[in-house]
Motif scaffolding. Structure first.
Motif, PDB file in Angstrom:
ATOM      1  N   ALA A 238     -46.252 -57.390 -34.897  1.00 37.37           N
ATOM      2  CA  ALA A 238     -46.161 -57.269 -33.454  1.00 37.37           C
ATOM      3  C   ALA A 238     -44.881 -57.788 -32.923  1.00 37.37           C
ATOM      4  N   VAL A 239     -44.767 -58.985 -33.567  1.00 36.11           N
ATOM      5  CA  VAL A 239     -43.518 -59.844 -33.167  1.00 36.11           C
ATOM      6  C   VAL A 239     -42.677 -60.139 -34.342  1.00 36.11           C
TER       7      VAL A 239
ATOM      8  N   LEU B  51     -40.318 -66.765 -36.829  1.00 32.61           N
ATOM      9  CA  LEU B  51     -42.061 -66.868 -36.852  1.00 32.61           C
ATOM     10  C   LEU B  51     -42.256 -65.042 -36.737  1.00 32.61           C
ATOM     11  N   THR B  52     -43.366 -65.146 -37.276  1.00 30.78           N
ATOM     12  CA  THR B  52     -43.949 -63.507 -37.394  1.00 30.78           C
ATOM     13  C   THR B  52     -45.348 -63.599 -36.588  1.00 30.78           C
ATOM     14  N   ILE B  53     -45.472 -62.750 -35.593  1.00 26.13           N
ATOM     15  CA  ILE B  53     -46.944 -62.582 -35.114  1.00 26.13           C
ATOM     16  C   ILE B  53     -47.547 -61.671 -35.446  1.00 26.13           C
ATOM     17  N   GLY B  54     -48.665 -61.371 -35.934  1.00 27.23           N
ATOM     18  CA  GLY B  54     -49.555 -60.203 -36.195  1.00 27.23           C
ATOM     19  C   GLY B  54     -50.144 -59.598 -34.925  1.00 27.23           C
ATOM     20  N   LYS B  55     -50.411 -58.132 -35.222  1.00 22.07           N
ATOM     21  CA  LYS B  55     -50.887 -57.564 -34.209  1.00 22.07           C
ATOM     22  C   LYS B  55     -52.268 -57.710 -33.750  1.00 22.07           C
ATOM     23  N   GLY B  56     -52.690 -57.883 -32.608  1.00 21.47           N
ATOM     24  CA  GLY B  56     -53.880 -58.729 -32.170  1.00 21.47           C
ATOM     25  C   GLY B  56     -54.264 -59.870 -32.115  1.00 21.47           C
ATOM     26  N   GLU B  57     -53.088 -60.578 -32.608  1.00 16.77           N
ATOM     27  CA  GLU B  57     -53.051 -61.950 -32.906  1.00 16.77           C
ATOM     28  C   GLU B  57     -53.111 -62.828 -31.352  1.00 16.77           C
ATOM     29  N   PHE B  58     -53.807 -63.880 -31.429  1.00 14.36           N
ATOM     30  CA  PHE B  58     -53.365 -64.660 -29.982  1.00 14.36           C
ATOM     31  C   PHE B  58     -52.847 -66.096 -30.562  1.00 14.36           C
ATOM     32  N   VAL B  59     -51.663 -66.093 -30.107  1.00 10.40           N
ATOM     33  CA  VAL B  59     -50.791 -67.407 -30.723  1.00 10.40           C
ATOM     34  C   VAL B  59     -50.189 -67.991 -29.415  1.00 10.40           C
ATOM     35  N   VAL B  60     -50.496 -69.301 -29.629  1.00  7.03           N
ATOM     36  CA  VAL B  60     -50.274 -70.170 -28.467  1.00  7.03           C
ATOM     37  C   VAL B  60     -49.009 -71.226 -28.921  1.00  7.03           C
ATOM     38  N   LEU B  61     -47.861 -71.238 -28.143  1.00 12.18           N
ATOM     39  CA  LEU B  61     -46.973 -72.030 -28.327  1.00 12.18           C
ATOM     40  C   LEU B  61     -46.999 -73.488 -27.644  1.00 12.18           C
ATOM     41  N   LEU B  62     -47.252 -74.402 -28.303  1.00 13.15           N
ATOM     42  CA  LEU B  62     -47.749 -75.644 -27.789  1.00 13.15           C
ATOM     43  C   LEU B  62     -46.682 -76.666 -28.144  1.00 13.15           C
ATOM     44  N   GLY B  63     -46.476 -77.694 -27.242  1.00 12.26           N
ATOM     45  CA  GLY B  63     -45.548 -78.583 -27.497  1.00 12.26           C
ATOM     46  C   GLY B  63     -45.234 -79.517 -25.989  1.00 12.26           C
ATOM     47  N   PRO B  64     -44.489 -80.538 -26.126  1.00 16.14           N
ATOM     48  CA  PRO B  64     -44.216 -81.112 -24.984  1.00 16.14           C
ATOM     49  C   PRO B  64     -42.975 -80.657 -24.128  1.00 16.14           C
TER      50      PRO B  64
ATOM     51  N   THR C   3     -28.577 -66.819 -28.679  1.00 19.26           N
ATOM     52  CA  THR C   3     -27.306 -67.235 -29.062  1.00 19.26           C
ATOM     53  C   THR C   3     -27.091 -66.871 -30.248  1.00 19.26           C
ATOM     54  N   ALA C   4     -28.142 -66.934 -31.240  1.00 14.57           N
ATOM     55  CA  ALA C   4     -28.256 -66.502 -32.504  1.00 14.57           C
ATOM     56  C   ALA C   4     -29.548 -65.730 -33.230  1.00 14.57           C
ATOM     57  N   GLY C   5     -29.404 -64.798 -33.926  1.00 15.98           N
ATOM     58  CA  GLY C   5     -30.763 -64.206 -34.270  1.00 15.98           C
ATOM     59  C   GLY C   5     -31.182 -63.163 -33.619  1.00 15.98           C
ATOM     60  N   ALA C   6     -32.449 -62.670 -34.014  1.00 14.17           N
ATOM     61  CA  ALA C   6     -32.858 -61.170 -33.394  1.00 14.17           C
ATOM     62  C   ALA C   6     -34.389 -61.571 -33.181  1.00 14.17           C
ATOM     63  N   VAL C   7     -34.824 -60.414 -32.148  1.00 12.76           N
ATOM     64  CA  VAL C   7     -36.270 -60.392 -31.960  1.00 12.76           C
ATOM     65  C   VAL C   7     -36.472 -58.865 -31.984  1.00 12.76           C
ATOM     66  N   PHE C   8     -37.688 -58.623 -32.875  1.00 16.58           N
ATOM     67  CA  PHE C   8     -38.377 -57.498 -33.367  1.00 16.58           C
ATOM     68  C   PHE C   8     -39.596 -57.294 -32.653  1.00 16.58           C
ATOM     69  N   ILE C   9     -39.745 -56.401 -32.067  1.00 17.72           N
ATOM     70  CA  ILE C   9     -41.253 -55.775 -31.445  1.00 17.72           C
ATOM     71  C   ILE C   9     -41.779 -54.641 -32.031  1.00 17.72           C
ATOM     72  N   ASP C  10     -42.893 -54.639 -32.826  1.00 22.86           N
ATOM     73  CA  ASP C  10     -43.426 -53.560 -33.267  1.00 22.86           C
ATOM     74  C   ASP C  10     -42.278 -52.748 -34.374  1.00 22.86           C
TER      75      ASP C  10
END
Length: 357
Positions: free
Chosen positions: A5-6, A26-39, A58-65
């Motif tokens: 998915a991401v 970071l890779t996120i699978g389809k239908g996954e419930f991912v929580v970004l946690l931190g201070p 500033t750097a890198g790429a984002v992919f959706i599907d």
């Protein structure tokens, strides 16, 4: 192989001279419930905003599907966002709010009523379609914001601390409902929070962030019971950390020498440490026992300095000779020691966690 998915590939984000996130993969699978946690300041909201298109990295790429969306604006991405303040329109009815996203994304008018009704039915508020926003409770407003986001059937739903404004009881209730809705619709959820209990209650996978980097990631049980770093151990609930040094290792087991003595414990997931390496031994407060038992080893005698009742347990702060700082111990409801009480302590090596970073 299915397309995730991401995907975040080498994501970096600077604000002037400040580096908010650095080299995120970071890779996120389809239908996954991912929580970004931190201070606060850990980079989790920045990463969510990059995914939503509100920030260009500033750097890198984002992919959706599988498609590169790095330069695509928010309105043209297959994502929707639920914010902490819900961003609902007071001059519109509940139905009007839910259908607003459909208008903005130019869905055929013939679908508006059907999708709006379906989204309201999904969150259990179909009977409130004609109400105004000011007539709703906090929990109902949260569900309306969720219904509006889901009505357009996004590939990925982004949630930016959506439960932060709710009281504790309602927050717990909404956690259960959020999880149930996600399971029912099967949409990929990416949720930001700084609440560890919330993360453990709803996530398929927790991604722990610290100072702009991913510190740890995995299922809630693993993140809590077998943290991969000192930071994760300290951030996820409460822990007692004993500094030590590796005396040796044998396969999946390592011996660590601490002020409490030497203990043979499971090696971390990163692999067997080398003799002489600096290490830490983590023991959760609930894994401190005041009675001997099978496989439990003595840790010494601790003197209670403070105690408090937390409903499900008593929590004590105690001093253990040779260990700097207070030791945290959870005791049964029926046992309430006074300050000055000396408690014999025991722990099972199976409950001890070795951290080498």
């Amino acid at each position: 192989m299915s397309v995730p998915a991401v995907e975040f590939r080498g994501i970096g984000m600077n604000f002037g001279e400040k580096q908010a996130v650095s080299d995120i993969d970071l890779t996120i699978g389809k239908g996954e419930f991912v929580v970004l946690l931190g201070p606060s300041g850990g980079g989790k909201t920045t990463l969510l905003n990059i995914l939503g298109g509100f920030l260009t990295p500033t750097a890198g790429a984002v992919f959706i599907d599988g498609a590169d969306v790095t330069e695509i604006p928010p309105a043209k991405r297959p994502t929707t966002t639920v914010f902490q303040d819900y961003a609902l329109f007071p001059h519109m009815s509940v139905g009007g709010n839910v259908g607003f996203g459909l208008k903005m994304r130019k869905f055929p008018k013939s679908e508006h009523a059907k999708r709006t009704a379906g989204a309201l039915e999904m969150v259990g508020l179909a009977h409130l379609s004609e109400r105004r926003i000011h007539e709703l409770s906090g929990g109902q407003r949260q569900r309306i914001a969720l219904a509006r986001a889901l009505a357009v059937e996004p590939s990925v739903l982004l949630l930016d601390e959506p439960l932060g404004a709710l009281d504790m009881k309602l927050r717990r209730q909404m956690q259960e409902e959020l999880k149930a809705i996600q399971r029912r619709v099967g949409t990929t959820f990416v949720h930001v929070t700084h609440d560890q209990e919330e993360a453990m209650a709803i996530a398929d996978r927790i991604v722990v962030m610290n100072e702009g980097s991913i510190e740890d990631q995995g299922p809630p049980e693993r993140i809590y019971l077998r943290p991969a770093s000192r930071f994760t151990a300290a951030f996820m609930g409460e822990s007692n950390l004993f500094d030590g040094r590796i005396a040796g290792s044998d396969g999946d087991t390592a011996t660590v020498e601490t002020s409490l003595g030497a203990f043979s414990v499971s090696c971390p997931a990163s692999g067997a440490p080398n003799p002489g390496d600096v290490a830490g031994l983590v023991i959760r407060p609930e894994h401190m026992h005041i009675e001997a038992g099978e496989n439990r080893l003595p840790l010494g005698a601790a003197t209670v300095s403070e105690t408090g009742f937390f409903g499900t347990h008593h929590q004590c702060l105690a001093k253990l000779p040779g260990h700097e700082g207070p030791l945290r111990i959870r005791l049964p409801q029926r046992f309430s020691p006074e300050a000055g009480t000396v408690l014999p302590l025991f722990a099972d090596p199976a409950d001890m966690v070795l951290v080498t970073r």
